[in-house]
Design a protein around this motif. Structure first.
Motif: not given
Ligand code: CP
Ligand code: NVA
Length: 304
Positions: A50-57, A102-104, A129-134, A226-228, A261-265, A289-291
């Protein structure tokens, strides 16, 4: 047993807060100009369907920031797109890299990869789930408001992957969580039921967002589709309208309330421009803080 991160429910309170404490220290050290090399010589593979800006970077920057290397694969570039079995992909990747991020779509996909992978598999978002985000969200709450156990956290909107993960975190860590969701868009029932068995603080599901946010320390929101779920976008716009986080809702919470807001908004959908750009919203600190949390996650799962 391999050290995977698939769902927050697999971890104790001490382990979850351990990631956050470590991330806070790594953040401070980076601010002080300290360079890190603890993952030198290590490589992660990232499979993103799935697409990602924040999590990937932020995963890539975290890995490079710890001295490691990254191989990024979008699903269309791999043999998964041509139906290579996940169990083969997992066993092959594990011969090349030290962890797989993995993002799926289905949670069963990350579980299947983990079953066959001899290196850690880290869930960078599934439909469930989105565990790393939380973890980075809770880190942000702690930075802004202090100990989360004393706070009233409110989720407003869809009972989606983010909501499900907040529920697990509330049960494991022990804080009050109120979810205000429209009928038909509740979080997963089995996740609520499992969390209620463990919870030490109130965990409630309500319909009225204005009542839910009264005296909230934290209001959380996320996209309505959400995505999907893109083909549901139009019908959701109408159903979710009363759940928009705007200045009226925020006024009913209080001047000390922060908005996450986890973004994207999607401005003027789940959140108004005024609130997103206002002083009470901490979405961009949350994104930073994701970094730091990803550094703490990679360090722990690869090196321990
Ligand atoms: N918050 C988050 O996961 O953003 P991305 O989809 O850009 O990774
Ligand atoms: N619930 C959203 C989160 C995006 C980071 C989605 O799954 O699209």
């Amino acid at each position: 047993m391999t050290n995977h991160l698939l769902s927050l429910a697999d971890f104790t309170k001490e382990q979850l807060t351990g990631y956050i404490d470590r991330a806070l220290l790594l953040k401070q050290e980076s601010r002080n100009g300290q360079r890190h090399q603890q993952l030198s010589g290590k490589t992660i593979g990232m499979i993103f369907e799935k697409p990602s800006t924040r999590t990937r970077v932020s995963f890539e920057a975290a890995m490079y920031g710890l001295g490691g290397q990254v191989v990024y694969l979008s699903s269309r570039d791999t043999q998964l797109a041509r139906n290579e079995p996940l169990k083969d992909m997992a066993r092959v990747m594990a011969r090349y890299v030290d962890a797989i991020v993995v993002r799926t779509f289905g949670q069963e996909i990350v579980e299947e990869l983990a079953r066959y992978s001899s290196v850690p598999v880290i869930n960078a978002l599934t439909d469930l789930f989105h565990p790393c985000q939380i973890l980075s969200d809770i880190m942000t709450v702690i930075e802004k408001k202090g100990a989360i156990e004393k706070l009233k956290i409110v989720w407003v909107g869809d009972g989606n992957n983010m909501a499900n993960t907040w529920i697990q975190a509330a049960a494991e860590i022990g804080f009050e969580l109120i979810l205000a969701c429209p009928e038909g868009y509740d979080p997963a029932e089995e996740i609520m039921a499992a969390a209620r068995k463990k919870a030490t603080k109130p965990l409630t599901l309500v319909r009225d967002p204005l009542a839910a946010v009264k005296e909230a320390d934290v209001i959380n929101c996320d996209v309505w589709a959400s995505m999907g779920q893109e083909d549901e976008q139009q019908e959701r716009l109408e159903i979710f309208q009363p759940y928009q986080v705007n200045s009226k809702l925020l006024a009913s919470a209080g001047a000390g309330t922060i908005v996450l807001h986890c973004l994207p908004a999607h401005r003027e959908e789940e959140i108004s421009e005024e609130v997103l750009e206002g002083e009470q919203c901490v979405a961009f600190d949350q994104a930073e803080n994701k970094l730091h949390i990803h550094k703490a996650i990679l360090e722990k799962h690869i090196n321990e």
